[in-house]
Design a protein around this motif. Structure first.
Motif, PDB file in Angstrom:
ATOM      1  N   CYS A 269       8.128  24.303  -0.577  1.00 20.35           N
ATOM      2  CA  CYS A 269       9.527  25.203  -1.014  1.00 20.35           C
ATOM      3  C   CYS A 269       9.136  26.425  -1.455  1.00 20.35           C
ATOM      4  CB  CYS A 269      10.214  24.457  -2.038  1.00 20.35           C
ATOM      5  SG  CYS A 269      10.942  22.924  -1.740  1.00 20.35           S
ATOM      6  N   ASN A 270       7.801  26.515  -2.215  1.00 23.54           N
ATOM      7  CA  ASN A 270       7.374  27.842  -2.579  1.00 23.54           C
ATOM      8  C   ASN A 270       6.983  28.583  -1.265  1.00 23.54           C
ATOM      9  OD1 ASN A 270       7.742  27.502  -5.382  1.00 23.54           O
ATOM     10  ND2 ASN A 270       5.730  26.639  -5.489  1.00 23.54           N
ATOM     11  N   GLN A 271       6.224  28.070  -0.108  1.00 21.69           N
ATOM     12  CA  GLN A 271       5.608  28.650   1.014  1.00 21.69           C
ATOM     13  C   GLN A 271       7.081  29.276   1.747  1.00 21.69           C
ATOM     14  OE1 GLN A 271       4.125  26.168   3.625  1.00 21.69           O
ATOM     15  NE2 GLN A 271       3.728  27.637   5.591  1.00 21.69           N
ATOM     16  N   MET A 272       8.169  28.352   1.887  1.00 23.51           N
ATOM     17  CA  MET A 272       9.183  28.953   2.618  1.00 23.51           C
ATOM     18  C   MET A 272       9.906  30.119   1.829  1.00 23.51           C
ATOM     19  SD  MET A 272       9.513  27.538   5.185  1.00 23.51           S
ATOM     20  CE  MET A 272      11.112  28.287   5.711  1.00 23.51           C
ATOM     21  N   LEU A 273       9.959  30.151   0.379  1.00 27.67           N
ATOM     22  CA  LEU A 273      10.805  31.362  -0.267  1.00 27.67           C
ATOM     23  C   LEU A 273       9.740  32.540   0.035  1.00 27.67           C
ATOM     24  CD1 LEU A 273      11.242  29.415  -3.684  1.00 27.67           C
ATOM     25  CD2 LEU A 273      12.916  30.584  -2.200  1.00 27.67           C
ATOM     26  N   ARG A 274       8.348  32.312  -0.143  1.00 28.79           N
ATOM     27  CA  ARG A 274       7.593  33.584   0.247  1.00 28.79           C
ATOM     28  C   ARG A 274       7.739  33.997   1.589  1.00 28.79           C
ATOM     29  NH1 ARG A 274       3.592  30.050  -2.268  1.00 28.79           N
ATOM     30  NH2 ARG A 274       2.688  29.636  -0.154  1.00 28.79           N
ATOM     31  N   VAL A 275       8.026  33.385   2.586  1.00 25.97           N
ATOM     32  CA  VAL A 275       8.059  33.725   3.769  1.00 25.97           C
ATOM     33  C   VAL A 275       9.571  34.541   4.160  1.00 25.97           C
ATOM     34  CG1 VAL A 275       8.743  32.883   6.333  1.00 25.97           C
ATOM     35  CG2 VAL A 275       6.671  31.919   5.177  1.00 25.97           C
ATOM     36  N   VAL A 276      10.610  33.796   3.426  1.00 24.84           N
ATOM     37  CA  VAL A 276      11.851  34.414   3.702  1.00 24.84           C
ATOM     38  C   VAL A 276      11.843  35.806   2.850  1.00 24.84           C
ATOM     39  CG1 VAL A 276      13.250  32.248   4.016  1.00 24.84           C
ATOM     40  CG2 VAL A 276      13.061  33.206   1.680  1.00 24.84           C
ATOM     41  N   GLU A 277      11.161  35.923   1.696  1.00 28.67           N
ATOM     42  CA  GLU A 277      10.882  37.399   0.947  1.00 28.67           C
ATOM     43  C   GLU A 277      10.264  38.257   1.912  1.00 28.67           C
ATOM     44  OE1 GLU A 277      13.048  38.281  -1.565  1.00 28.67           O
ATOM     45  OE2 GLU A 277      14.012  36.352  -1.357  1.00 28.67           O
ATOM     46  N   GLU A 278       9.136  37.959   2.288  1.00 29.81           N
ATOM     47  CA  GLU A 278       8.292  38.898   2.972  1.00 29.81           C
ATOM     48  C   GLU A 278       8.635  39.228   4.365  1.00 29.81           C
ATOM     49  OE1 GLU A 278       4.349  36.856   3.073  1.00 29.81           O
ATOM     50  OE2 GLU A 278       4.040  36.644   0.935  1.00 29.81           O
ATOM     51  N   TRP A 279       9.434  38.656   4.889  1.00 28.90           N
ATOM     52  CA  TRP A 279       9.993  38.654   6.271  1.00 28.90           C
ATOM     53  C   TRP A 279      11.502  39.139   6.347  1.00 28.90           C
ATOM     54  CZ3 TRP A 279       6.882  39.233  10.870  1.00 28.90           C
ATOM     55  CH2 TRP A 279       5.676  38.927  10.666  1.00 28.90           C
ATOM     56  N   LYS A 280      11.911  39.290   5.104  1.00 30.73           N
ATOM     57  CA  LYS A 280      13.346  39.604   4.902  1.00 30.73           C
ATOM     58  C   LYS A 280      13.933  40.794   5.823  1.00 30.73           C
ATOM     59  CE  LYS A 280      16.779  40.905   1.425  1.00 30.73           C
ATOM     60  NZ  LYS A 280      17.210  40.994   0.083  1.00 30.73           N
ATOM     61  N   ASP A 281      12.872  41.857   5.892  1.00 26.62           N
ATOM     62  CA  ASP A 281      13.505  43.054   6.828  1.00 26.62           C
ATOM     63  C   ASP A 281      13.436  42.852   8.191  1.00 26.62           C
ATOM     64  OD1 ASP A 281      10.353  42.847   6.489  1.00 26.62           O
ATOM     65  OD2 ASP A 281      10.151  44.686   7.273  1.00 26.62           O
ATOM     66  N   VAL A 282      12.529  41.593   8.799  1.00 29.51           N
ATOM     67  CA  VAL A 282      12.719  41.291  10.043  1.00 29.51           C
ATOM     68  C   VAL A 282      13.991  40.152  10.315  1.00 29.51           C
ATOM     69  CG1 VAL A 282      11.328  40.112  11.892  1.00 29.51           C
ATOM     70  CG2 VAL A 282      10.280  41.688  10.311  1.00 29.51           C
ATOM     71  N   SER A 283      14.150  39.370   9.293  1.00 29.39           N
ATOM     72  CA  SER A 283      14.949  38.390   9.432  1.00 29.39           C
ATOM     73  C   SER A 283      16.689  38.757   9.239  1.00 29.39           C
ATOM     74  CB  SER A 283      14.798  37.206   8.559  1.00 29.39           C
ATOM     75  OG  SER A 283      13.454  36.811   8.568  1.00 29.39           O
ATOM     76  N   THR A 284      16.859  39.749   8.374  1.00 29.35           N
ATOM     77  CA  THR A 284      18.166  40.084   8.247  1.00 29.35           C
ATOM     78  C   THR A 284      18.503  41.185   9.050  1.00 29.35           C
ATOM     79  OG1 THR A 284      17.517  41.488   6.433  1.00 29.35           O
ATOM     80  CG2 THR A 284      17.828  39.026   5.813  1.00 29.35           C
TER      81      THR A 284
END
Length: 289
Positions: A269-284
């Motif tokens: 869960c922590n790994q996924m939270l890090r990914v979604v935050e670090e890659w937010k500018d690409v994902s959104t």
């Protein structure tokens, strides 16, 4: 459901491991149990229980197909007229390198660990729905949260599929006062990974070193497992009955079991939270202008 006495539990795969432990625990709590196994001779020892009057044995091969399962559940309902708790425990633990096992072995693993418990659930669900009461327990696995280990992919992916199915099922049956409990055990002293050999029928030389290390890992794992299946199943009984540490607490939907389950699921869960935050500018920001 309340914690009133004499719930009727139907538990699959009770000849050993979690299933065997849970039968004994539920009987000790004063509830009734329909214990199932592929071969009745393997569960005859339950009849010597001091609580045998609250026990019925039923032959049920979970991969026998929809018609056979429906027939077995019809027989089960004749014992006490209803089923309050269904525990989908029976399953297998396939091991092998994914490219070597191919899709045929994966299909076999999904048959026993996904389609079979789904068919058992669908056979019981209409009777629970009519009564507007029931609990469905799915024995999944911490491995589905942490499958980054060569050799475990077939098993982990099947348990992940069962978890996802169960998450949707929980939403769909909630209007009928029914509950789903997704149990996520880590390594416990059961026979899950002993009941199938490591797949070596189609060896690819490039994987020789990885395969050998994976086989050695399983051997080492079996020697050092500390998880007590009795303690694990007491926790399941507590949650279902609303007793012990579960008394007065809201329904959890998920029940990780074991220190490794706690750590592994938290890490993922922590790994996924890090990914979604670090890659937010690409994902959104991808909606149509």
């Amino acid at each position: 459901m309340t914690s009133a006495a004499h719930k009727v539990w139907l538990i699959t795969g009770t000849s050993s491991g979690f299933g065997e432990c849970l039968v004994k625990i539920v009987l000790e709590r004063g509830d009734r149990v329909i214990a199932t196994a592929r071969t009745l001779s393997k569960i005859q020892h339950f009849l010597s229980s001091p609580h045998a009057e609250n026990l019925r044995l039923l032959e049920l091969d979970i991969i026998s197909g929809e018609a056979a399962i429906q027939s077995a559940i019809a027989t089960a309902l004749e014992f006490w007229g209803h089923i309050d708790v269904l525990v989908n425990n029976a399953g297998t633990g396939a091991k092998g390198i994914l490219e070597e096992t191919g899709s045929s072995e994966l299909r076999s693993q999904f048959l026993s660990n996904v389609f079979a418990p789904v068919e058992v659930t669908l056979a019981v669900l209409p009777h629970m729905r009519v009564r507007r009461s029931g609990t469905i327990v799915m024995i999944c696995s911490r491995s589905s949260w942490k499958p980054e280990q060569p050799g475990i992919g077939m098993y982990a992916s099947s348990k992940a599929a069962l978890r996802t199915y169960s998450e949707t099922l929980a939403v769909e049956v909630a209007p009928f006062d029914m509950r789903v409990l997704i149990v996520e055990p880590a390594a416990f002293r059961t026979n899950t990974f002993n009941n199938m050999p490591y797949f070596v029928d189609r060896q690819i030389d490039d994987y020789n070193e990885m395969r050998a290390a994976s086989q050695e890992w399983y051997t080492r794992m079996h020697a050092v497992i500390k998880g007590d299946p009795v303690k694990a199943m007491k926790a399941v009984a507590d949650v279902v009955r609303g007793e012990g540490k579960a008394a007065g607490r809201p329904w959890p939907l998920y029940l990780p079991l074991g220190d490794l389950a706690y750590a592994g699921i938290k890490d993922k869960c922590n790994q996924m939270l890090r990914v979604v935050e670090e890659w937010k500018d690409v994902s959104t920001g991808l909606d149509v202008d």
